[in-house]
Motif scaffolding. Sequence first.
Motif, short mmCIF file in Angstrom:
data_model
loop_
_atom_site.label_atom_id
_atom_site.label_comp_id
_atom_site.label_asym_id
_atom_site.label_seq_id
_atom_site.Cartn_x
_atom_site.Cartn_y
_atom_site.Cartn_z
N GLY A 101 22.60 17.85 19.22
CA GLY A 101 22.89 19.00 20.09
C GLY A 101 23.24 18.56 21.49
N VAL A 102 22.52 19.10 22.47
CA VAL A 102 22.85 18.79 23.86
C VAL A 102 22.03 17.62 24.39
N ASP A 103 21.28 16.93 23.52
CA ASP A 103 20.52 15.77 23.97
C ASP A 103 21.48 14.68 24.47
N SER A 104 21.04 13.96 25.49
CA SER A 104 21.95 13.01 26.11
C SER A 104 22.30 11.84 25.19
N LYS A 105 21.48 11.59 24.17
CA LYS A 105 21.78 10.48 23.26
C LYS A 105 22.59 10.92 22.05
N ALA A 106 22.81 12.24 21.91
CA ALA A 106 23.36 12.77 20.67
C ALA A 106 24.69 12.13 20.27
N GLU A 107 25.63 12.07 21.21
CA GLU A 107 26.97 11.61 20.86
C GLU A 107 26.97 10.16 20.38
N THR A 108 26.25 9.33 21.15
CA THR A 108 26.24 7.91 20.81
C THR A 108 25.54 7.67 19.47
N ILE A 109 24.43 8.36 19.26
CA ILE A 109 23.72 8.18 18.00
C ILE A 109 24.60 8.59 16.82
N LYS A 110 25.31 9.68 16.99
CA LYS A 110 26.18 10.14 15.91
C LYS A 110 27.25 9.08 15.62
N LYS A 111 27.78 8.52 16.71
CA LYS A 111 28.81 7.48 16.55
C LYS A 111 28.23 6.28 15.80
N PHE A 112 27.02 5.87 16.19
CA PHE A 112 26.38 4.73 15.52
C PHE A 112 26.20 5.00 14.03
N VAL A 113 25.71 6.18 13.72
CA VAL A 113 25.45 6.50 12.31
C VAL A 113 26.74 6.54 11.52
N ASP A 114 27.79 7.13 12.11
CA ASP A 114 29.08 7.17 11.42
C ASP A 114 29.58 5.75 11.14
N GLU A 115 29.46 4.90 12.14
CA GLU A 115 29.92 3.51 11.98
C GLU A 115 29.12 2.79 10.90
N PHE A 116 27.81 3.03 10.94
CA PHE A 116 26.95 2.39 9.94
C PHE A 116 27.34 2.83 8.54
N ASN A 117 27.57 4.12 8.40
CA ASN A 117 27.95 4.65 7.09
C ASN A 117 29.30 4.08 6.63
N ARG A 118 30.20 3.90 7.57
CA ARG A 118 31.51 3.33 7.22
C ARG A 118 31.34 1.88 6.77
N GLU A 119 30.55 1.13 7.53
CA GLU A 119 30.32 -0.28 7.21
C GLU A 119 29.69 -0.46 5.84
N HIS A 120 28.81 0.50 5.46
CA HIS A 120 28.09 0.37 4.20
C HIS A 120 28.54 1.40 3.18
N ALA A 121 29.82 1.76 3.26
CA ALA A 121 30.34 2.81 2.37
C ALA A 121 30.05 2.46 0.91
N GLY A 122 29.57 3.43 0.16
CA GLY A 122 29.29 3.22 -1.25
C GLY A 122 27.99 2.49 -1.50
N GLU A 123 27.30 2.14 -0.42
CA GLU A 123 26.11 1.31 -0.57
C GLU A 123 24.91 2.04 0.06
N ILE A 124 25.05 2.38 1.34
CA ILE A 124 23.98 3.12 2.02
C ILE A 124 24.62 4.28 2.77
N GLU A 125 23.96 5.42 2.73
CA GLU A 125 24.42 6.51 3.58
C GLU A 125 23.23 7.09 4.35
N VAL A 126 23.37 7.14 5.65
CA VAL A 126 22.34 7.76 6.48
C VAL A 126 22.76 9.19 6.76
N ILE A 127 21.87 10.12 6.44
CA ILE A 127 22.19 11.53 6.68
C ILE A 127 21.29 12.05 7.80
N ILE A 128 21.93 12.54 8.85
CA ILE A 128 21.17 13.10 9.97
C ILE A 128 20.82 14.55 9.69
N GLU A 129 19.54 14.85 9.73
CA GLU A 129 19.12 16.25 9.70
C GLU A 129 18.86 16.66 11.14
#
Lengths: 281, 289, 414
Positions: free
Chosen positions: C39-67
């Motif tokens: 949401g409006v938390d100051s870390k939100a954007e960067t964390i989302k970017k990190f998770v997306d990158e992680f998921n891309r790096e580990h596609a088909g292997e690991i997926e992190v889902i943010i609730e």
Amino acid sequence: MKGRRRSAGSLLFGLLKWAFLIFLFVYAVFPVIWLAVASLKTNGELMANPFSLPAVWQFQNYKKALAVSGIARLMLNSVIISTAATFLNVLIASMGAYALSRFRFRGNQFLKVMFSSGILIPLNALMIPYFVLVNSLGLYNTMGGLTLVYTAIGIPISTFIIMGFMASVPEELEEAAVIDGACFYKRFFTLIFPLSRAGVVTAGTFQFLTCWNEFVYANLLTSSQAVRTVQLGIRYFTNQFATDYVSMYAAIIISILPSITAYVLFQNQIIAGLTSGAVKG
Amino acid sequence: MDVKREDRVGIAVFLTPVLVLFTLFFIFPIIYLVVVSFVEWSGLDTPVFVGFQNYLRIFDDKVFIRSITNNLIWALCAGFVQVPLAVLAALMLSYKPRGWKIFRTVYFFPKVISAIALATLWSAVYNAQYGLLNGLLRVVGLGHLQTNWLGTLKTAFPSVLIYWLFYIGYYMIIVLADIQGIPQDYYEAAEIDGAGRIRQSLNITLPLARTSIVTCILLAMIDGLRQFAEVYILTNGGPANRTSVMVLYLYKEMQNYSYGTSSAAAVVLIAIGTAVILTIRNTLGRETF
Amino acid sequence: MKVFKRTLVLLLCTLFVSSFFGTVAAQKVTLTWPCIWVGVDSKAETIKKFVDEFNREHAGEIEVIIEENSDYQAYRDKLRTAISVGRVPDIFTIDADIPLYLESGRLLDLTDAFKDGWEDNFVEGALNNTTVNGRVVAIPYEMGPTPVMYNKRLLKAAGWDHFPATFEELWQCAEDLKAAGITPFSQMTGENAWTSMLWYSQIVVAIGGPDVYEDPNHPAFVEAARVLKRMYDYTTIDAVGAGAAVSGGHFLAERTAIFMNGPWYIGRLQREGQNNMYDHVAIAPCPVYEGGAGSKGGYIGNPQALLAAGATDDEAKAAAAIKFLKYLTDPDRVAELSAASGALFYVKSGESEFEMERLQAEMIEQVNQAPYIVGHFEYMSPARVYNEFPMALSGLVLGELTPEEFVEQLNAKR
């Protein structure tokens, strides 16, 4: 026709009446106006003086509310869930209320008391059992799960309200219907249910507002935006260290617009529903 | 009605859904609450049976006793101040004065605003530094009455309670609709007898709108007994626990990782609530409920 | 007693048999993360970017889902509920009641993962916070130092060009401010009494020294209550019952001169401060208490968020969780997150292309020079005690409780 001699008294009475009605009017409309103005300020302005007008009207708060919280989708979910849960709730409660309020059978009193004991159950205390129940039914993070919970939590109060109104329908009416050969279901759907409209609508509006405003279980029982409700959209702006009040207020205004519009548009129908037209006596 | 043979199936069919839901969502959870109220459990450790210890603990806690008192005051004010105000407004509007439909609509507005917005507004109204209430008092020359409304031992609870009592829209609408459903012939007869509006209201309107009024009293009292959101946001029970209510108490016990005392408080609330509801039913509503 | 435990377990089981079947592990491992940095938390954007990158790096292997869990109190409720019934999330953060969680046995044991040098990423001694019986069960991540923030312009108006170094000076400064028509302190007893709780933490340590929490009956707690009560003579008239928005709002609107909060507040000073007040804000450690056991420059700070993973028998899942935690604590990423959000971390920063914000840099410097860093009162106390703090404090300020009774009321909850 009422006599001119009471004119002084009735003038005073009229004055008091209008003072009372207008006081309540201002009292009720004030929060909405304040909210609308506050939603167009900056957070700094709001904290500096909650009752000032904004220096520059901050319409981007609305843009933010719409963009960040995805509130449009959440509102649609809320409409679906609240409507379904209200419909199911009043139907099930009316059926139960009919059986309980109009027939004398063994255990009837016991059931009535049992249902009343459910009215005051503090929902906050039930996070653990509801969480486990919904998970075990495989309904975690589904709209069905929320609908089911909402339908259920309103059952005691709806049953209780509707029972009161059903019991006040005169017995002779139903007996006449029995003589005419109307079966159990027919009597319910064509006689008692319509005559208890006032109770059904009272319970229904109460239920709808409960569903629309519910937050604890909406958060506890869902995890994705696809099934969440508008109350989560509003809380989207309350974070660990800070609340973005102005955007939250914009979200609240957005979220109440449909309810107020719907209410203004349909109030005649709602009121007509409340005005049961049942035979009084 | 007495049950006829052919109605038996119908009754069973009609009771089944309501009983299934009630069992799943109320009986099981109540059993859960009762069971947990006899154990000490943080949620993270193994529960230990402690008998009535949790009940003794909460009744030994003056904050819980104050919560009960606050709730009872709240329920009484809701049932016997808020609802009468609503009935009064409904009676006035039932004569359809100019603009009555606008009044009817606007009175309902606060009900659709979420508690979080109403509460933040009122905490600003009551604020000592820039609050509207103190400003108003200064304007009308009552400046000496200014105080930190939500922050003194004496004024905090009345402040939390009173602002809320004037939001009558929901009850007003229920009662108004019921009044408007009363057939005109009753009044025509009374007019012939020369009864004025006030006597008509007392002798005809109120008795005939009884079901809806009693329903409103019940709903209002229930609302008073399970108050939570407004208090939580306005004062969180402070200052010095003066504004605590039962649901807030049990919620805080949960935050304290003390599910045992929290459940015990919930069981007490259910017992008190049921007693209040049955009392109202057996007195005011004995003919209808 | 046994019977009761059994009934409880049986009740939960019969009701909820299927909940124990959980998710069927396919080839791909999914990790759910009920995340507060949204949401409006100051870390939100960067964390989302990190998770997306992680998921891309580990596609088909690991997926992190943010609730997404924006409302913090609701997050705490949900986490407590889920863990109580044994549904521990795969990845999550905690900030209080640490001992309870650490000892619950429901957190993934990370000890072995730390054997390969991962520990070098962290500031020295950081892992002591999260080690139970020699096992590391969580990772200290975000750091919450909470220095004094003060408005230089207002202090100057009262004739002060530096922040008081001792409490005697502080009282003098408060008097001078008051004489100049400026309210010295922002204080609050509403909500969790955050700012006042931080002051109390500062004073307790300034009087009793860094080890003061070892003895809950240390006289410093009573003395600190007396000092805090005195501070209420120099605060706004709405302080009793005020929430974070009110007490912070006074500082942002330049109605108060001295405030206390953490690095996450810097962004708000910039965005919401009136009359560019941000330019006049400086930070300082707590003044020294004459005759107290605390030292000059001592700091209050603690893990504001610990990263943890749910205990699991599924080895693939445990490995994936550790992989993700290592990814999040990578020094370069933490540097990026820190620069983007203003938050500070227990991870040694790598090279960052971003320039450090002024107050943040000062804070880091003061933290590095601090003779000790002690957790705040809420962090150092059990939930029962810190939840009672706002109630006891308002009682103290309103004269219902003496400082001795204030401490008694808190300790009675232990």
